[in-house]
Motif scaffolding. Structure first.
Motif, PDB file in Angstrom:
ATOM      1  N   ALA A  57       0.929  -1.220  -0.070  1.00 40.50           N
ATOM      2  CA  ALA A  57      -0.001  -0.111  -0.162  1.00 40.50           C
ATOM      3  C   ALA A  57       0.746   1.165  -0.058  1.00 40.50           C
ATOM      4  CB  ALA A  57      -1.002  -0.053   1.192  1.00 40.50           C
ATOM      5  N   PRO A  58       0.720   1.995  -0.953  1.00 40.42           N
ATOM      6  CA  PRO A  58       1.630   3.383  -1.061  1.00 40.42           C
ATOM      7  C   PRO A  58       1.268   4.037   0.171  1.00 40.42           C
ATOM      8  CG  PRO A  58       0.306   2.864  -3.279  1.00 40.42           C
ATOM      9  CD  PRO A  58      -0.088   2.165  -2.466  1.00 40.42           C
ATOM     10  N   ALA A  59       2.314   4.717   0.696  1.00 42.29           N
ATOM     11  CA  ALA A  59       2.193   5.552   1.667  1.00 42.29           C
ATOM     12  C   ALA A  59       1.406   6.909   1.496  1.00 42.29           C
ATOM     13  CB  ALA A  59       3.811   6.233   2.241  1.00 42.29           C
ATOM     14  N   PRO A  60       0.826   7.415   2.510  1.00 34.65           N
ATOM     15  CA  PRO A  60       0.001   8.605   2.391  1.00 34.65           C
ATOM     16  C   PRO A  60       0.783   9.864   1.908  1.00 34.65           C
ATOM     17  CG  PRO A  60      -0.421   7.560   4.584  1.00 34.65           C
ATOM     18  CD  PRO A  60       0.705   6.747   3.974  1.00 34.65           C
ATOM     19  N   ALA A  61       0.102  10.578   1.113  1.00 29.04           N
ATOM     20  CA  ALA A  61       0.854  11.540   0.431  1.00 29.04           C
ATOM     21  C   ALA A  61       0.894  12.905   1.349  1.00 29.04           C
ATOM     22  CB  ALA A  61       0.393  12.001  -0.955  1.00 29.04           C
ATOM     23  N   PHE A  69      -2.492  18.194  -8.674  1.00 27.34           N
ATOM     24  CA  PHE A  69      -3.167  17.586  -7.755  1.00 27.34           C
ATOM     25  C   PHE A  69      -3.843  18.321  -6.687  1.00 27.34           C
ATOM     26  CE2 PHE A  69      -0.632  13.497  -8.909  1.00 27.34           C
ATOM     27  CZ  PHE A  69      -1.557  13.321 -10.038  1.00 27.34           C
ATOM     28  N   ASP A  70      -2.671  19.471  -6.311  1.00 23.99           N
ATOM     29  CA  ASP A  70      -2.964  20.409  -5.137  1.00 23.99           C
ATOM     30  C   ASP A  70      -4.377  21.278  -5.644  1.00 23.99           C
ATOM     31  OD1 ASP A  70      -0.544  20.091  -3.219  1.00 23.99           O
ATOM     32  OD2 ASP A  70       0.181  19.994  -5.198  1.00 23.99           O
ATOM     33  N   GLU A  71      -4.183  21.683  -6.610  1.00 22.10           N
ATOM     34  CA  GLU A  71      -5.472  22.503  -7.068  1.00 22.10           C
ATOM     35  C   GLU A  71      -6.762  21.593  -6.939  1.00 22.10           C
ATOM     36  OE1 GLU A  71      -7.457  24.966 -10.796  1.00 22.10           O
ATOM     37  OE2 GLU A  71      -5.336  24.153 -11.050  1.00 22.10           O
ATOM     38  N   PHE A  72      -6.713  20.397  -7.438  1.00 20.13           N
ATOM     39  CA  PHE A  72      -7.789  19.679  -7.462  1.00 20.13           C
ATOM     40  C   PHE A  72      -8.319  19.200  -6.064  1.00 20.13           C
ATOM     41  CE2 PHE A  72      -9.339  15.393  -6.961  1.00 20.13           C
ATOM     42  CZ  PHE A  72     -10.684  15.511  -7.573  1.00 20.13           C
ATOM     43  N   ALA A  73      -7.282  19.088  -5.359  1.00 21.33           N
ATOM     44  CA  ALA A  73      -7.460  18.586  -3.972  1.00 21.33           C
ATOM     45  C   ALA A  73      -8.289  19.716  -3.055  1.00 21.33           C
ATOM     46  CB  ALA A  73      -6.127  18.188  -3.094  1.00 21.33           C
ATOM     47  N   ASP A  74      -7.776  20.791  -3.344  1.00 24.98           N
ATOM     48  CA  ASP A  74      -8.662  21.955  -2.615  1.00 24.98           C
ATOM     49  C   ASP A  74     -10.116  22.254  -2.949  1.00 24.98           C
ATOM     50  OD1 ASP A  74      -6.140  22.537  -1.099  1.00 24.98           O
ATOM     51  OD2 ASP A  74      -5.526  23.946  -2.632  1.00 24.98           O
ATOM     52  N   GLU A  75     -10.049  22.186  -4.519  1.00 24.18           N
ATOM     53  CA  GLU A  75     -11.491  22.333  -5.153  1.00 24.18           C
ATOM     54  C   GLU A  75     -12.472  21.115  -4.593  1.00 24.18           C
ATOM     55  OE1 GLU A  75     -10.397  22.443  -9.009  1.00 24.18           O
ATOM     56  OE2 GLU A  75     -10.249  24.583  -9.152  1.00 24.18           O
ATOM     57  N   VAL A  93      -5.266  10.109   1.410  1.00 25.13           N
ATOM     58  CA  VAL A  93      -4.904  10.507  -0.081  1.00 25.13           C
ATOM     59  C   VAL A  93      -3.438  10.049  -0.479  1.00 25.13           C
ATOM     60  CG1 VAL A  93      -4.290  12.519  -1.730  1.00 25.13           C
ATOM     61  CG2 VAL A  93      -6.195  12.631   0.112  1.00 25.13           C
ATOM     62  N   THR A  94      -3.286   9.320  -1.562  1.00 20.46           N
ATOM     63  CA  THR A  94      -1.833   8.689  -2.000  1.00 20.46           C
ATOM     64  C   THR A  94      -1.710   9.021  -3.301  1.00 20.46           C
ATOM     65  OG1 THR A  94      -2.237   6.820  -0.588  1.00 20.46           O
ATOM     66  CG2 THR A  94      -0.996   6.660  -2.757  1.00 20.46           C
ATOM     67  N   VAL A  95      -0.319   9.556  -3.639  1.00 19.34           N
ATOM     68  CA  VAL A  95      -0.070   9.865  -4.732  1.00 19.34           C
ATOM     69  C   VAL A  95       0.950   8.994  -5.107  1.00 19.34           C
ATOM     70  CG1 VAL A  95       1.073  11.574  -6.391  1.00 19.34           C
ATOM     71  CG2 VAL A  95      -0.552  12.290  -4.767  1.00 19.34           C
ATOM     72  N   ASP A  96       0.879   7.850  -6.158  1.00 17.49           N
ATOM     73  CA  ASP A  96       1.769   6.995  -6.419  1.00 17.49           C
ATOM     74  C   ASP A  96       1.909   6.590  -8.028  1.00 17.49           C
ATOM     75  OD1 ASP A  96       3.610   4.806  -5.652  1.00 17.49           O
ATOM     76  OD2 ASP A  96       1.947   3.208  -6.358  1.00 17.49           O
ATOM     77  N   ARG A  97       2.990   6.650  -8.805  1.00 16.38           N
ATOM     78  CA  ARG A  97       2.936   6.147 -10.258  1.00 16.38           C
ATOM     79  C   ARG A  97       2.395   7.280 -11.004  1.00 16.38           C
ATOM     80  NH1 ARG A  97       3.071   1.383  -7.293  1.00 16.38           N
ATOM     81  NH2 ARG A  97       4.772   0.183  -7.873  1.00 16.38           N
ATOM     82  N   THR A 153     -13.941  17.285 -19.416  1.00 15.92           N
ATOM     83  CA  THR A 153     -13.822  18.812 -19.412  1.00 15.92           C
ATOM     84  C   THR A 153     -12.361  19.187 -19.327  1.00 15.92           C
ATOM     85  OG1 THR A 153     -16.206  19.030 -18.808  1.00 15.92           O
ATOM     86  CG2 THR A 153     -14.850  21.009 -18.561  1.00 15.92           C
ATOM     87  N   PHE A 154     -11.701  18.675 -18.051  1.00 18.79           N
ATOM     88  CA  PHE A 154     -10.618  19.199 -18.026  1.00 18.79           C
ATOM     89  C   PHE A 154      -9.389  18.146 -18.256  1.00 18.79           C
ATOM     90  CE2 PHE A 154     -13.386  21.114 -14.753  1.00 18.79           C
ATOM     91  CZ  PHE A 154     -13.109  22.414 -15.122  1.00 18.79           C
ATOM     92  N   ARG A 155      -9.694  17.011 -18.549  1.00 18.23           N
ATOM     93  CA  ARG A 155      -8.744  16.022 -19.178  1.00 18.23           C
ATOM     94  C   ARG A 155      -7.900  15.405 -18.063  1.00 18.23           C
ATOM     95  NH1 ARG A 155      -5.749  17.918 -24.558  1.00 18.23           N
ATOM     96  NH2 ARG A 155      -5.042  15.708 -24.323  1.00 18.23           N
ATOM     97  N   ARG A 156      -8.671  15.064 -16.748  1.00 12.49           N
ATOM     98  CA  ARG A 156      -7.781  14.671 -15.666  1.00 12.49           C
ATOM     99  C   ARG A 156      -8.500  13.440 -15.237  1.00 12.49           C
ATOM    100  NH1 ARG A 156      -7.921  20.412 -11.932  1.00 12.49           N
ATOM    101  NH2 ARG A 156      -6.415  21.292 -13.070  1.00 12.49           N
ATOM    102  N   ARG A 157      -7.593  12.515 -14.729  1.00  9.20           N
ATOM    103  CA  ARG A 157      -8.056  11.238 -14.124  1.00  9.20           C
ATOM    104  C   ARG A 157      -7.822  11.182 -12.616  1.00  9.20           C
ATOM    105  NH1 ARG A 157      -9.231   7.337 -18.162  1.00  9.20           N
ATOM    106  NH2 ARG A 157      -8.749   7.880 -20.284  1.00  9.20           N
ATOM    107  N   ILE A 158      -8.695  10.590 -12.003  1.00  9.81           N
ATOM    108  CA  ILE A 158      -8.525  10.264 -10.347  1.00  9.81           C
ATOM    109  C   ILE A 158      -9.214   8.996 -10.035  1.00  9.81           C
ATOM    110  CG2 ILE A 158      -8.571  12.751  -9.752  1.00  9.81           C
ATOM    111  CD1 ILE A 158     -11.351  12.138  -8.622  1.00  9.81           C
TER     112      ILE A 158
END
Length: 244
Positions: A57-61, A69-75, A93-97, A153-158
């Protein structure tokens, strides 16, 4: 932050059980990697050889996540607050690969998806996949349900991820928000035994309706199961004929 089980980094929590980035999820216990190619004496001709991988399991970010990612997380956090979804609904929240994943509590998955779809600053119009993962019998909350969402719309994947106990493998269906999840939830039920409460027709999609068990669970046998329609049986890997 400090080292968790198996060398993973676990996030420290506040008194209310939450952390700055929601890190309340525990990592799978460490397991030794063994088996696969080079195994001798098993009679296995499949190349499997009793492969066992360590739970990962990746470590928490931590902030800053980087990129968008930061702009999205705030929104996302602001949108959840406006809809009365509690902060603790996001366990980690995890950021990995190069991917960002939000581990969320199952009771909030539907409203969280609705928020991601409808909020004008987010606009995740498509759920492209719902799938399952089983980390094995020696891992707490071993079943994971993974949701891949796309903002055209924003061409983003989560990714969203829900963690379940195998004895209580229930999660609300998101078909009412994303109709594309209909078939994906059926396949996850068929293969992993996750029950999607509220699904319009939760039936088998790959296996026969009267099939027993869920073939992609780690405790499902790799052989020794009668083959439907032919009356034959595939033996377990360690009982198969060796050719060398």
């Amino acid at each position: 932050m400090g080292p968790g089980r198996g060398g993973e980094v676990e996030q420290t929590t506040d008194q209310d059980g939450t952390a700055p980035e929601g890190g309340t999820r525990t990592a799978p216990a460490a397991r030794d990697r063994q088996g696969m190619f080079g195994v001798r004496g098993s009679g296995d001709t499949s190349g499997f050889g009793g492969l066992r991988l360590p739970g990962y399991a990746p470590a928490p970010a931590e902030r800053p996540y980087g990129g968008w990612f930061d702009e999205f997380a705030d929104e996302f956090a602001e949108a959840l607050l406006e809809r009365g979804i509690p902060r603790g609904a996001v366990e980690q929240v995890t950021v990995d690969r190069g991917e960002i994943t939000f581990y969320v509590q199952r009771e909030h998955i539907v409203e969280m998806c609705r928020t991601l779809r409808d909020d004008p600053a987010l606009r995740y119009e498509l759920c492209s996949s719902v799938s399952g993962v089983d980390y094995g019998a020696d891992v707490d909350r071993r079943l994971h349900v993974v949701y891949h969402l796309l903002s055209m719309t924003f061409r983003r994947r989560i990714r969203l991820e829900v963690v379940l106990d195998v004895d209580d493998a229930h999660v609300p269906s998101i078909v009412e928000v994303y109709p594309t999840a209909d078939w994906h939830e059926r396949e996850t039920w068929d293969m992993f035994g996750v029950i999607f409460d509220g699904h319009p027709a939760l039936t088998r999609i790959l296996m026969p309706d009267d099939w027993e068990g869920h073939p992609q669970r780690k405790d499902y046998p790799l052989g020794g199961i009668p083959v439907e329609y032919k009356g034959a049986e595939i033996p377990p890997p360690d009982e198969r004929r060796a050719y060398s």
